[in-house]
Motif scaffolding. Structure first.
Motif, PDB file in Angstrom:
ATOM      1  N   GLN A   1       0.829  -1.200   0.000  1.00  0.00           N
ATOM      2  CA  GLN A   1       0.000   0.000   0.000  1.00  0.00           C
ATOM      3  C   GLN A   1       0.869   1.257   0.000  1.00  0.00           C
ATOM      4  O   GLN A   1       1.912   1.297   0.661  1.00  0.00           O
ATOM      5  CB  GLN A   1      -0.915   0.015   1.241  1.00  0.00           C
ATOM      6  CG  GLN A   1      -1.841  -1.170   1.357  1.00  0.00           C
ATOM      7  CD  GLN A   1      -2.899  -1.195   0.264  1.00  0.00           C
ATOM      8  OE1 GLN A   1      -3.432  -0.140  -0.111  1.00  0.00           O
ATOM      9  NE2 GLN A   1      -3.204  -2.377  -0.246  1.00  0.00           N
ATOM     10  N   VAL A   2       0.414   2.282  -0.733  1.00  0.00           N
ATOM     11  CA  VAL A   2       1.090   3.581  -0.696  1.00  0.00           C
ATOM     12  C   VAL A   2       0.730   4.260   0.615  1.00  0.00           C
ATOM     13  O   VAL A   2      -0.437   4.536   0.881  1.00  0.00           O
ATOM     14  CB  VAL A   2       0.672   4.462  -1.890  1.00  0.00           C
ATOM     15  CG1 VAL A   2       1.280   5.858  -1.759  1.00  0.00           C
ATOM     16  CG2 VAL A   2       1.104   3.830  -3.210  1.00  0.00           C
ATOM     17  N   VAL A   3       1.745   4.518   1.435  1.00  0.00           N
ATOM     18  CA  VAL A   3       1.490   5.130   2.740  1.00  0.00           C
ATOM     19  C   VAL A   3       1.870   6.605   2.770  1.00  0.00           C
ATOM     20  O   VAL A   3       1.459   7.333   3.679  1.00  0.00           O
ATOM     21  CB  VAL A   3       2.241   4.375   3.858  1.00  0.00           C
ATOM     22  CG1 VAL A   3       1.725   2.944   3.972  1.00  0.00           C
ATOM     23  CG2 VAL A   3       3.743   4.374   3.622  1.00  0.00           C
ATOM     24  N   ALA A   4       2.659   7.045   1.799  1.00  0.00           N
ATOM     25  CA  ALA A   4       3.035   8.459   1.754  1.00  0.00           C
ATOM     26  C   ALA A   4       3.668   8.754   0.395  1.00  0.00           C
ATOM     27  O   ALA A   4       4.232   7.867  -0.255  1.00  0.00           O
ATOM     28  CB  ALA A   4       4.013   8.812   2.866  1.00  0.00           C
ATOM     29  N   GLN A   5       3.566  10.005  -0.025  1.00  0.00           N
ATOM     30  CA  GLN A   5       4.250  10.439  -1.234  1.00  0.00           C
ATOM     31  C   GLN A   5       4.459  11.943  -1.177  1.00  0.00           C
ATOM     32  O   GLN A   5       3.717  12.664  -0.522  1.00  0.00           O
ATOM     33  CB  GLN A   5       3.476  10.043  -2.489  1.00  0.00           C
ATOM     34  CG  GLN A   5       2.055  10.544  -2.583  1.00  0.00           C
ATOM     35  CD  GLN A   5       1.375  10.034  -3.845  1.00  0.00           C
ATOM     36  OE1 GLN A   5       1.909  10.190  -4.941  1.00  0.00           O
ATOM     37  NE2 GLN A   5       0.224   9.404  -3.687  1.00  0.00           N
TER      38      GLN A   5
ATOM     39  N   GLN B   1       9.531   5.975  10.212  1.00  0.00           N
ATOM     40  CA  GLN B   1       8.331   6.452  10.902  1.00  0.00           C
ATOM     41  C   GLN B   1       7.081   6.266  10.027  1.00  0.00           C
ATOM     42  O   GLN B   1       6.022   5.865  10.510  1.00  0.00           O
ATOM     43  CB  GLN B   1       8.520   7.936  11.270  1.00  0.00           C
ATOM     44  CG  GLN B   1       7.558   8.453  12.322  1.00  0.00           C
ATOM     45  CD  GLN B   1       6.234   8.913  11.729  1.00  0.00           C
ATOM     46  OE1 GLN B   1       6.141   9.227  10.560  1.00  0.00           O
ATOM     47  NE2 GLN B   1       5.197   8.925  12.557  1.00  0.00           N
ATOM     48  N   LEU B   2       7.222   6.506   8.729  1.00  0.00           N
ATOM     49  CA  LEU B   2       6.080   6.432   7.822  1.00  0.00           C
ATOM     50  C   LEU B   2       5.608   5.002   7.593  1.00  0.00           C
ATOM     51  O   LEU B   2       4.408   4.755   7.460  1.00  0.00           O
ATOM     52  CB  LEU B   2       6.422   7.095   6.481  1.00  0.00           C
ATOM     53  CG  LEU B   2       6.581   8.619   6.528  1.00  0.00           C
ATOM     54  CD1 LEU B   2       7.232   9.127   5.251  1.00  0.00           C
ATOM     55  CD2 LEU B   2       5.229   9.297   6.730  1.00  0.00           C
ATOM     56  N   ILE B   3       6.550   4.049   7.545  1.00  0.00           N
ATOM     57  CA  ILE B   3       6.122   2.653   7.318  1.00  0.00           C
ATOM     58  C   ILE B   3       5.827   1.933   8.624  1.00  0.00           C
ATOM     59  O   ILE B   3       5.280   0.840   8.624  1.00  0.00           O
ATOM     60  CB  ILE B   3       7.176   1.851   6.511  1.00  0.00           C
ATOM     61  CG1 ILE B   3       8.468   1.652   7.311  1.00  0.00           C
ATOM     62  CG2 ILE B   3       7.450   2.520   5.181  1.00  0.00           C
ATOM     63  CD1 ILE B   3       9.442   0.713   6.639  1.00  0.00           C
TER      64      ILE B   3
END
Length: 205
Positions: free
Chosen positions: A170-174, A195-197
């Motif tokens: 899944q895309v969690v940030a961009q 932190q993001l994943i």
């Protein structure tokens, strides 16, 4: 039409002396012609280089990268040679003191299998990374779209204008590197990625 859309070329080296030393039975000019004809035919070109032959010097490897820039392939990969036991390369490596007889290197993809007469293994790995980085930065400077996949945040920071972070499919940030640092509240991009994943899984790979 046959449906061929890409041809991979094992160019290996950017000078005739090195090609002759590995019994390639091909010249640098033949590589130039082959990649030019392939482009003219509307077929994409992938080019392979070898870093780490027994007689390779820093100047040799720099020349290889410049040769890749000249030929301008659509894809570039730089491999390390693997000295399979019983092959001429293995015998040469043992004779020149680059391997102990009976040694079977564990890998030759992420890290070199052996040094050269003039370059240690750690420096060889740095030169490979630097060569690929130079090639990609050149493409970016020309305004081309480059899709770069990596968990090594140092390389991502050096090469990427925009980043897509994917975790568990899944895309969690961009966003840009600065946007991801701001969103995560971390000053370091690697810390922002963790932190993001939500974990450090894969960071040591």
């Amino acid at each position: 039409k046959a449906g061929c859309w890409l041809i991979a070329f094992g160019v290996e080296k950017g000078d005739d002396a090195s090609l002759e030393a590995i019994n390639k039975k091909a010249t640098a000019d033949q590589a130039r012609k082959a990649l030019r004809m392939t482009r003219e035919a509307g077929i994409q070109r992938s080019m392979y280089l070898l870093f780490g032959l027994p007689e390779d010097r820093i100047e040799t490897l720099r020349n290889d990268v410049e040769f890749a820039k000249e030929l301008d392939p659509d894809f570039l990969e730089i491999f390390y040679p693997y000295p399979f036991p019983g092959t001429p390369l293995y015998r040469e490596a043992v004779t020149k003191g680059l391997l102990e007889d009976g040694t079977i290197p564990k890998e030759a993809y992420g890290l070199p299998a052996m040094p050269t007469k003039h370059i240690g293994m750690a420096e060889l790995a740095k030169l490979r990374t630097r060569g690929l980085r130079e090639f990609l930065l050149r493409l970016r400077g020309e305004g081309r779209c480059v899709i770069f996949s990596s968990h090594i945040m140092q390389e991502v920071a050096a090469l990427c204008d925009r980043i897509v972070v994917i975790a568990k499919g899944q895309v969690v940030a961009q966003g840009t590197p600065d946007e991801l640092r701001e969103r995560s509240g971390e000053a370091n991009l690697e810390d922002a990625f963790v932190q993001l994943i939500g974990s450090e899984e894969g960071m040591g790979a």
